[in-house]
Write a protein that holds these residues in place. Structure first.
Motif, short mmCIF file in Angstrom:
data_model
loop_
_atom_site.label_atom_id
_atom_site.label_comp_id
_atom_site.label_asym_id
_atom_site.label_seq_id
_atom_site.Cartn_x
_atom_site.Cartn_y
_atom_site.Cartn_z
N VAL A 807 0.85 -1.18 0.00
CA VAL A 807 0.00 0.00 0.00
C VAL A 807 0.89 1.24 0.00
N GLU A 808 0.49 2.26 -0.74
CA GLU A 808 1.26 3.48 -0.85
C GLU A 808 0.36 4.69 -0.57
N GLY A 809 1.00 5.77 -0.15
CA GLY A 809 0.29 7.04 0.02
C GLY A 809 -0.75 7.03 1.10
N ILE A 810 -0.41 6.62 2.32
CA ILE A 810 -1.36 6.66 3.42
C ILE A 810 -1.40 8.09 3.95
N TYR A 811 -2.61 8.63 4.06
CA TYR A 811 -2.75 10.00 4.58
C TYR A 811 -4.15 10.15 5.13
N LEU A 817 -9.28 8.45 6.67
CA LEU A 817 -7.99 7.81 6.44
C LEU A 817 -8.02 7.23 5.02
N GLN A 818 -7.09 7.63 4.15
CA GLN A 818 -7.05 7.22 2.75
C GLN A 818 -5.69 6.63 2.42
N TRP A 819 -5.68 5.77 1.36
CA TRP A 819 -4.44 5.14 0.91
C TRP A 819 -4.58 4.75 -0.57
N ASN A 820 -3.49 4.37 -1.17
CA ASN A 820 -3.46 3.97 -2.58
C ASN A 820 -2.82 2.59 -2.71
N LEU A 821 -3.30 1.82 -3.72
CA LEU A 821 -2.72 0.51 -4.04
C LEU A 821 -2.61 0.40 -5.55
N VAL A 850 -10.73 2.08 -0.35
CA VAL A 850 -9.42 2.69 -0.14
C VAL A 850 -9.51 3.90 0.79
N ALA A 851 -10.59 3.99 1.52
CA ALA A 851 -10.72 5.08 2.52
C ALA A 851 -11.67 4.63 3.61
N VAL A 852 -11.47 5.16 4.82
CA VAL A 852 -12.32 4.80 5.95
C VAL A 852 -12.39 6.01 6.90
N ASN A 853 -13.57 6.25 7.42
CA ASN A 853 -13.75 7.34 8.37
C ASN A 853 -13.08 7.00 9.69
N LEU A 854 -12.41 8.02 10.23
CA LEU A 854 -11.69 7.75 11.50
C LEU A 854 -12.65 7.35 12.59
N ARG A 855 -13.91 7.89 12.49
CA ARG A 855 -14.88 7.53 13.53
C ARG A 855 -15.22 6.06 13.48
N GLU A 856 -15.18 5.44 12.21
CA GLU A 856 -15.44 4.01 12.10
C GLU A 856 -14.33 3.22 12.78
N LEU A 857 -13.14 3.81 12.81
CA LEU A 857 -12.02 3.14 13.49
C LEU A 857 -12.02 3.42 14.99
N GLY A 858 -12.93 4.34 15.39
CA GLY A 858 -12.97 4.68 16.82
C GLY A 858 -11.85 5.63 17.23
N ILE A 859 -11.36 6.42 16.29
CA ILE A 859 -10.28 7.36 16.59
C ILE A 859 -10.91 8.74 16.73
N ASN A 860 -10.76 9.35 17.87
CA ASN A 860 -11.22 10.70 18.14
C ASN A 860 -10.01 11.55 18.49
N GLN A 869 -0.56 5.61 14.90
CA GLN A 869 0.21 4.64 14.11
C GLN A 869 -0.79 3.79 13.29
N VAL A 870 -0.53 3.72 11.97
CA VAL A 870 -1.42 2.95 11.07
C VAL A 870 -0.57 1.96 10.25
N GLU A 871 -1.04 0.71 10.17
CA GLU A 871 -0.43 -0.33 9.31
C GLU A 871 -1.53 -0.89 8.40
N ILE A 872 -1.24 -0.88 7.11
CA ILE A 872 -2.24 -1.35 6.13
C ILE A 872 -1.58 -2.35 5.17
N ARG A 873 -2.27 -3.41 4.88
CA ARG A 873 -1.83 -4.36 3.84
C ARG A 873 -3.04 -4.82 3.02
N ALA A 874 -2.73 -5.15 1.75
CA ALA A 874 -3.79 -5.60 0.84
C ALA A 874 -3.91 -7.11 0.89
N VAL A 875 -5.13 -7.61 0.72
CA VAL A 875 -5.43 -9.05 0.71
C VAL A 875 -6.26 -9.35 -0.54
#
Length: 1156
Positions: A807-811, A817-821, A850-860, A869-875
């Motif tokens: 995964v590239e371009g996490i921001y 939270l968005q990223w590119n693959l 390729v994007a997720v709301n921070l609230r869905e992750l429970g991040i406030n 800290q974020v770690e993302i991998r494709a499956v």
């Protein structure tokens, strides 16, 4: 019928009755009722031998009298009738189911259907409709073996028929031999021949009367011979009356024959025949008649003939010449000697002389001549008397380097004119100009030609030929001369020489064809053409037999030679002759046969072969050249490599070569790597020759003309694809496919796959590919030396699903939270997210999310929680392959703080909006002022137009324009025309208020603006559009004609008119549209037609206001109802400048408002 035959018949009838009795008592059949043992011998005269075979003891039928066939003896029946036969047997010894009848004839045997009468008898009924004889056998089957019981002979025929060819011959009047031909009949016939000599009564039915006899017959030959020693003896009387009686079991026949013995006599040969020579040309013959012909009371015919008998000539080929054939009456009691002299014979010639005798009674029959009496004798010799025959061209020349060999030909003298022994020819050579004899030792003299070697080129020769025999040379009258000119004077041969033989049942015709140009005939003074021929023995190239010829006109070009021996080979020659010279003989040995196919061309070969072309070459043989071919036919076909001939269903191709002189051809458009069979035949006026031997060739290999076929994927992986395909079609391979060329898109380095053993299936694994990538493969077949075709097959395939990339371009964007693959390496991927200050929580996305709301992750995000800290991998969705983790540490955005860049954007937008509103406000103020000015502007019509409108005309009072008058013209719209005074445009500021479109509108007359010479413009009413270039597409549309403007109408609902659409157009009068809109932005121009009920002159009313009038004076307006629409265009015609002496009309006429 004799007593013995009667007993046999009675016995047969008795046995038949017993058989019928046995049939009637079938249930109580007693075999002992039939005494077979006592009746086991055939009747007298019977040909049935089977009863003897019944006496044999047999394993299956022991003892005597086992079985018998009834009736007894031969079964003789007439054609068309039937017969019954019974096989009777002892039921104690023979089982009826094992017994059957069999037909046997010349090795052919078959069973005959029978009827079972009882346990001791079977029966057959047989009918035949043609003559036949065979054996009827009674057989039985015992222990799988066929056993014989008894048999009878069956003869199906006719009653006695008339005999054929009854003939009697009396040899030398000493005996009488009579015979006849018996007609075929299976039923045996017996013949009895009796006769009586003429003058006596026939007593054939009475054998005991003396003097009347019965002829003793030779039964095997059906012949009766009467001689002096037979009883009865031969009688020398002339007439015989024969009676022939024929009988058999089916009937009797009697025939009568009358024989003339004198006409049936064949004499013996003449006796004492001798030949006496009486000189070189005469022989006398003498002979006597044999006894008793010398006393024959009838006439005797004597034939005398002879034939020439050359040495070594077959006798059967020699023809007899008859010199005498006379009938004589003999004189009794005399023994004369007969003589005949034969003249006009050849000297020193051996002859055969012959005498034959024939009865003088009746016609001459060749088989009735006596044997010939022959003797041989040779006449006396003398000097040669026949002249040697030659022609002006009877010579041949074989040219050497410095000399020539000369052949002198002549027609040899027939052997009958040699006149003596030791016959030969003497040939002397002379200088034809001086007469000097030349002694030549190098010469060969034969019977029909002489050869002289090394003769000079520049000398004219004379050859004298003299016949000589043992008596001496012939006289001058027998000599012949041949002149051979010097080399420079010898004529040339005809350019064409051809011989064609035409054969039919009766004769043979040789067609001789030649060609001599008219120029050559005139220049060489050719007077004749000589055609020569002689018999050809084997393979000689010149005449070695009797020479013969005929001379014809050289312009004929063809001569038929007839009356030659049909089955003899000939050689032909030709010469061109003038009065003093000749070409000599040119021989041709090849003769073409008309109607027969010419022989095939022997030499036919290949000189060069490529993939699509072949060069063929041929040479003509003797027969082909003699037929004078007019062209050639070449045939060819495609054949498999294991065959040597074209198939019957092959697609044959033909090439016609019309050039008879051609010997080579280049055949094109062949298929590469193909086996061809070629044949050639010559074409002439005789037809087409036979085809030559097959010429087999194989074209070279070429690049394939078709693509591989049936490409399939056998298997594939993440980085490889295993392909399989078939080679091109056999007809498209053009050789042996040895390798393939593969190109891919995206490009991959691929080796050359090898086609092993020209396999029909090729496999190849392409490696080094990217996972889950679509590749386009182009496969091309190649023959030897990597000669690849131009046609390819394209196949698209996708590699297998692979491990996703990183995964590239996490921001973080706002609260997302968005990223590119870039590399999913599969149809779709989802993502695993681990997050937190220390990533412990895991979140799994939806597919391709390729994007997720921070609230869905429970991040406030708060002020105290600024980094995450974020770690993302494709499956991979399908194969669950997991890529590598991508780690990213980022600040957590705090809610409520607007970014600086957003503040900057808002400020810029506000500034732009403010500037826009200010600009709009300033421009709108000018527009408002212009509108108010136009609202208060009065209508000013041109001079002259206003005086034509009466002020107090009741009828036209409604034309007056008053302030705030409502004109309800277009759908009841409230259109008001305010009447207010306005200041004229006297300053530049006011001029600026006139819209550009109003200033630049084009007048309806078609000109582009206002001229600088326009008088109205000079008064200060010009709009400022002084140039012709001021016309444009935005102006009021032009009229379709040159003199009338187009009325521009606006629908009632239109509220916004363009600026400048209301104007007074020139050179036509101004106009006002009916019903003005509420918002008028024009500079004061109106259409005349827009003024309600304004009377304007029309073309129909003949008013003065027309396009073509020279003044603007208005006539009396037409009476027209208020609100009526005119059919004209609504323009008022203005004066034409050309009509006024060339002054240009004013372009625009504008009304000035009076000053306040």
């Amino acid at each position: 019928m004799g007593p013995t035959r009667r007993v046999g018949v009675i016995t047969a009838l008795a046995l038949a009755l017993l058989g019928l009795a046995a049939v009637s008592h079938a249930e109580e059949a007693e075999y002992q009722c039939f005494s077979f043992g006592k009746a086991s011998y055939p009747a007298k005269g019977s040909l049935d031998k089977s009863v003897y075979r019944q006496l044999r003891d047999d394993e299956s039928c022991p003892g005597i009298g086992c079985a018998a066939i009834k009736p007894v003896g031969d079964i003789n029946r007439e054609v068309g009738s039937s017969y019954e036969a019974y096989c009777l047997f002892d039921p104690k010894r023979v089982n009826v189911s094992e017994v059957y009848f069999q037909h046997q004839d010349n090795g052919v045997q078959f069973k005959i259907p029978h009827e079972v009468l009882n346990n001791s008898a079977i029966k057959v009924v047989v009918q035949h409709d043609e003559m036949i004889d065979y054996k009827l056998k009674c057989m039985m089957t015992y222990k799988n073996l066929t056993k014989f019981l008894c048999e009878r002979k069956v003869n199906i025929g006719y009653p006695p028929q008339d005999v054929q060819n009854m003939t009697c011959i009396s040899k030398n009047w000493e005996q009488l031999n009579c015979s006849w031909v018996e007609p075929p009949n299976p039923v045996r016939v017996q013949y009895i021949l009796t006769y009586v000599v003429a003058g006596f009564r026939d007593t054939s039915g009475s054998e005991n009367i003396i003097g009347f006899t019965k002829c003793k017959l030779n039964k095997e030959q059906n012949r009766c011979v009467l001689t002096s020693s037979t009883k009865p003896a031969h009688d020398a009387m002339r007439w015989y009356n024969f009676t022939l009686t024929s009988t058999n079991e089916l009937g009797k026949n009697v025939q009568h024959f009358f024989i003339d013995q004198y006409a049936s006599v064949i004499p013996k040969p003449a006796e004492d025949l001798t030949a006496h020579v009486e000189g070189p040309h005469s022989v006398r013959l003498s002979w006597k008649l044999p006894y008793p012909i010398d006393t024959f009371p009838g006439k005797i015919r004597q034939e005398v003939s002879y034939r020439e008998r050359p040495e070594d000539s077959p006798l059967e080929d020699l023809e007899w010449l008859v010199v005498s054939n006379e009938s004589i009456v003999l004189i009794l009691f005399q023994d004369p000697t007969y003589n005949k002299t034969i003249d006009n014979l050849y000297a020193y010639m051996q002859y055969d002389f012959r005498v034959r005798l024939h009865t003088g009674t009746g016609s001459v029959r060749e088989h009735m001549w006596s044997d010939a009496a022959v003797t041989t004798q040779k006449t006396d010799k003398k000097l040669p008397t026949a002249k040697v025959r030659t022609d002006i061209g009877t010579f041949e020349i074989e040219q050497n380097v410095n000399s020539r060999d000369i052949y002198v030909n002549w027609q040899k003298i027939d052997f009958v004119f040699k006149n003596g022994p030791g016959f030969h020819y003497e040939v002397d050579v002379f200088d034809a100009d001086t007469g000097r004899q030349i002694n030549k030792t190098e010469k060969e003299i034969h019977e029909d030609y002489a050869k002289f070697i090394n003769m000079e080129n520049n000398m004219k020769f004379r050859f004298d030929i003299t016949p000589v025999n043992g008596v001496g040379p012939g006289g001058d009258e027998t000599k012949a001369t041949v002149i051979v000119p010097e080399k420079s004077k010898v004529l040339t041969f005809p350019s064409r020489f051809q011989v064609i033989v035409y054969k039919n049942e009766n004769n043979t015709i040789y067609g001789i064809k030649w060609n001599i140009t008219e120029e050559k005939i005139e220049s060489q003074k050719i007077e004749s053409v000589s055609i020569y021929w002689c018999k050809r023995r084997q393979y000689e190239e010149r005449c070695l037999d009797k020479l013969d010829w005929v001379s014809v006109n050289p312009r004929l070009t063809m001569k038929n030679i007839t009356d030659l021996e049909k089955e003899t080979m000939y050689i032909f020659g030709i010469s061109a002759n003038s009065n003093k010279s000749s070409s000599g003989i040119k021989w041709i040995t090849c003769i073409a046969s008309h109607g027969n196919k010419l022989p095939p061309i022997d030499t036919f070969d290949i000189t060069e072969v490529s993939s699509t072309e072949a060069e063929l070459e041929w040479n003509l043989g003797c027969k082909d050249r003699s037929a004078d071919p007019t062209g050639f036919n070449i045939s060819y076909c495609i054949t498999p490599r294991n065959e040597t001939n074209c198939r019957k269903d092959s697609d044959m191709h033909f090439i016609a070569v019309s050039d008879a002189s051609a010997y080579r051809i280049n055949v094109t458009s062949l298929l590469p790597y193909t086996r061809y069979i070629f044949s050639i035949a010559s074409q002439s006026e005789l037809g087409m020759s036979r085809w030559s031997k097959s010429l087999i060739l194989e074209t070279s290999q070429d690049k394939p003309s078709g693509p591989p076929r049936n490409v399939t994927v056998v298997d594939k992986g993440q980085q490889w694809i295993y392909l399989a395909w078939n080679p091109p079609r056999p007809e498209e391979r053009n050789g042996v496919i040895v390798t393939y060329k593969i190109k891919s898109e995206p490009a991959v380095n691929i080796d050359w796959p090898v086609a092993k053993n020209n396999s029909e299936v090729v496999h190849y694994n392409i490696t080094g590919l990217e996972a889950y990538t679509e590749y386009k493969f182009k496969i091309v077949a190649c023959t030897q030396n990597r000669n690849c075709g131009n046609s390819s097959v394209t196949y698209e395939a996708i590699t297998g699903i692979g491990v996703p990339g990183q995964v590239e371009g996490i921001y973080v964007n706002d609260d997302r939270l968005q990223w590119n693959l870039d590399e999913c390496n599969g149809p779709s991927c989802y993502f695993e997210i681990r997050y937190g200050p220390e990533p412990k929580e895991t979140y799994i996305t939806e597919r391709d999310q390729v994007a997720v709301n921070l609230r869905e992750l429970g991040i406030n995000c708060t002020e105290h929680n600024e980094k995450i800290q974020v770690e993302i991998r494709a499956v991979s969705q399908d194969s669950q392959l997991r890529g590598e983790w991508t780690k990213k540490s980022m600040k957590c955005p705090i809610p409520g703080i607007m970014p600086w860049w957003l503040i900057l954007i808002i400020a810029v937008v506000c500034i732009i909006a403010t500037v826009f509103l200010v600009a709009i406000g300033s421009f709108g103020q000018k527009k408002v002022k212009l509108f108010l000015f136009e609202w208060n502007r009065e209508l000013d019509l041109p001079t002259g137009l206003g005086h034509s409108l009466p002020a107090h005309d009741d009828l036209h009072s409604n034309y007056k324009i008053v302030q705030n008058q409502v004109i309800d013209d277009w759908g009841g719209a409230d259109t008001r025309i305010p009447v207010k005074s306005a200041t004229p445009f006297s300053n530049p500021e006011e001029q600026e208020l006139i819209p550009d479109k109003a200033r630049q509108s084009r007048n309806p007359s078609g000109d582009s603006g206002t001229s600088e010479n326009d008088q109205v413009d000079s008064s200060g009413c010009s709009t400022g559009s002084e140039s012709d270039s001021s016309s444009g597409s935005h102006r009021v549309p032009q009229s379709s004609d040159s003199g009338t403007g187009t009325e521009v109408g606006f629908p009632p609902e239109s509220k916004n008119w363009e600026s400048g659409s209301l104007r007074l157009r020139t050179p036509v009068p101004p106009y006002v549209r009916p019903g003005l809109p509420q918002n008028i932005t024009s500079a004061g121009y109106v259409s005349v037609s827009s003024v309600p009920n304004l009377p304007v002159g029309s073309m129909e009313d003949g008013l003065s206001l027309q396009q073509s009038t020279s003044s603007l004076a208005l006539g009396t307006p037409s009476h027209q109802p208020l609100g009526a629409r005119r059919a004209s265009t609504g323009y008022i015609s203005m004066p034409d400048q050309d009509a006024e002496g060339g002054k240009p009309p004013p372009r625009d006429v504008r009304q000035r408002h009076p000053s306040a």
